[in-house]
Enzyme design. Structure first.
Site, PDB file in Angstrom:
ATOM      1  CG  HIS A  97      -7.239  -2.913  -8.092  1.00 45.12           C
ATOM      2  ND1 HIS A  97      -6.680  -4.155  -8.375  1.00 45.12           N
ATOM      3  CD2 HIS A  97      -6.475  -2.038  -8.982  1.00 45.12           C
ATOM      4  CE1 HIS A  97      -5.842  -4.139  -9.537  1.00 45.12           C
ATOM      5  NE2 HIS A  97      -5.639  -2.838  -9.964  1.00 45.12           N
TER       6      HIS A  97
ATOM      7  CG  ASP B  86      -7.790  -6.980  -7.418  1.00 43.31           C
ATOM      8  OD1 ASP B  86      -8.923  -6.223  -7.547  1.00 43.31           O
ATOM      9  OD2 ASP B  86      -6.922  -6.584  -7.592  1.00 43.31           O
TER      10      ASP B  86
ATOM     11  CB  SER C  18      -4.793  -3.385 -13.140  1.00 42.41           C
ATOM     12  OG  SER C  18      -4.195  -3.297 -11.995  1.00 42.41           O
TER      13      SER C  18
END
Length: 518
Positions: free
Chosen positions: A158, A188, A261
């Protein structure tokens, strides 16, 4: 607003942003230095509870600082900056399912506030109240880490999803252009590559899963503050946060925030135990609950991304659900373990091998299956064409079935006048349903009975059965009319069962539901 699990940067799940930056002051704790001429001396005339021996023991048990560890691993951690062209049709998908508490704000304003993206035209995408420019470029930031000296690095899918360009910045400020080698939305994860050098600092994945309570150090780029280090412990493992069929997250309490992230979480040996991916937060900032993709998963995915640019998973071809205590009771299983097959897909390896709806898969190659997620993860780690042995429980007996896995398709999903239950025989359980043969109801198909009305206080309603659902079988027996439903209910009751298993089909899927016998 309700708390929810949020991805900490460019994900479709909402992050509730704080309205202002909270500054935390540092408070110095003032203590009294006790100069003891003899053990237990106290300047207040009382005996000290902390003896030299106790103090030495406490000092020995206090964990050392993380300075040496950080110096070792921090050079391998990178900040990842992406640019996304909003004129690209695919990038428009990034705005779907995003909401903000300000009802009068536009989608672009929401996007900017929630995810920290910057617009070339300014906050509102225009100048001095003028209409927005048609062409928009969004920038976003995340984290990553090198896993080889030749420039391969791991981040989240993402973070780089739909990116037109990717730029990475190292701990010393050096900036490089990177390319996306491959992505895997289901876990992911993404693999990127920086070309031109062969001596990048890198880190390795841990060989073993961490224990709950082990120290963990996270390094990343929260809020654009590259090279930030936080520490905590492993709080839990095996977390399912609804991210996908292969959820198996490690939960940590080392603070991670938006921008972390794709960054690594390290054990005390400097090995990566997980990839920081999501946070649970009511405010958008860390509340001490973060989620990491385990190193065991990341290693398998990254290896395939490097070799093939995509992940090719084994495919069994069944819709499954967990075996609850009620389902186990209705089937005569001693334990609520395994995955019950809702529906084998036409032409799938499972269907060809003879696996049927209502079968419970209890083991794969001799390894016990805990639930449906465990089955999905186990099969996904195997390559297409692999021969597997499945332990299957059917009609009170267990058997072993052997089949060859197929290749997981991109997407596969099964599709799928008033009559009353009438007067039942005394003692026959009632489910709180009005039923009609499916063949007599337009659009319901030729098999089973259609639910035409549901008593909201009945046991079936409490288990989620709705008007329009089609009941295909009751207690493992196919049913075509109300009389057959009654007969199977009576049989289940006389057998001493507390619940009966219904196979129910709707427009979305086929599933099993255990309904109490009232």
């Amino acid at each position: 607003m309700n708390d929810r699990v949020n991805s900490d940067t460019t994900t479709s799940r909402k992050i509730l942003r704080p309205r202002r930056l909270a500054l935390l002051g540092t408070v110095a704790a003032l203590g009294v230095a006790v100069l003891a001429a003899s053990p237990g001396y106290s300047p207040f005339g009382m005996t000290s509870l902390v003896t030299p021996a106790h103090a030495a023991e406490t000092a020995a048990s206090t964990p050392p600082g993380f300075g040496d560890l950080v110096a070792k691993v921090k050079p391998a951690v990178i900040s990842v900056r992406v640019k996304i062209d909003r004129d690209n049709d695919k990038s428009a998908m990034l705005q779907q399912n995003r909401m903000d508490s300000d009802e009068d704000s536009s989608p672009l304003d929401q996007f900017s506030r929630e995810f920290g993206f910057r617009f070339p035209e300014g906050r509102n995408g225009g100048m001095n109240g003028m209409p927005r420019q048609r062409h928009q470029v969004i920038t976003g930031e995340g984290s990553g880490f090198f896993i080889s000296p030749d420039g391969y690095a791991v981040t989240n899918n993402h973070v780089v999803d739909h990116a037109e360009s990717v730029q990475v910045t190292m701990d010393d400020g050096t900036t490089y252009t990177a390319k996306v080698v491959g992505t895997d939305p289901k876990t992911d994860l993404a693999l990127i590559k920086v070309d031109g050098k062969k001596d990048f600092p890198f880190v390795k994945f841990a060989e073993q899963k961490p224990r709950i309570g082990d120290w963990v150090v996270a390094v990343g780029n929260p809020f654009g503050l590259g090279g930030t280090v936080t520490a905590g412990i492993v709080s839990a493992s095996g977390r399912d946060i609804g991210n996908g069929p292969y959820d198996d997250f490690i939960q940590i309490d080392a603070p991670i925030n938006k921008g972390n992230s794709g960054g690594p979480a390290f054990d005390m040996n400097g090995n990566v135990i997980g990839v920081n991916t999501a946070i649970f937060s009511p405010s958008g900032g860390s509340v001490g609950i973060g989620f990491d993709i385990p190193a065991t998963t990341a290693k398998l995915v990254v290896a395939q991304l490097k070799d093939k640019g995509a992940v090719i998973r084994g495919w069994l071809g069944v819709q499954v659900q967990p075996v609850t205590a009620e389902i186990a009771d209705s089937l005569g299983l001693k334990e609520a373990r395994g995955a019950i097959v809702d529906n084998p897909q036409d032409g799938s390896p499972a269907a060809k091998a003879g696996i049927a709806a209502g079968d419970v898969i209890t083991a794969v190659n001799g390894t016990a299956i805990k639930d449906s997620r465990d089955l999905a993860r186990t099969i996904a780690t195997l390559a297409p064409g692999t021969s597997v042995k499945l332990d299957v429980y059917r009609n009170g007996t267990s058997k072993t079935m052997t089949l060859a896995l197929g290749e997981l398709p991109n997407e596969k999903q099964a599709q799928g006048g008033k009559a009353d239950e009438g007067k039942a025989q005394p003692g026959t359980p009632r489910l709180g349903l009005s039923l009609a043969p499916a063949a007599e109801v337009q659009g319901a198909g030729q098999k089973g009975v259609v639910v035409t009305e549901v008593d909201p206080q009945g046991p079936a309603a409490q288990r989620g059965i709705q008007t329009g659902d089609v009941i295909l079988n009751v207690g493992g027996k196919a049913v075509a009319n109300v009389g057959e439903v009654r007969a199977e209910l009576a049989q289940a009751k006389s057998s001493g069962k507390n619940s009966v298993l219904l196979q129910v089909k709707n427009a979305e899927a086929t599933r099993f539901v255990a309904v109490p016998l009232a």
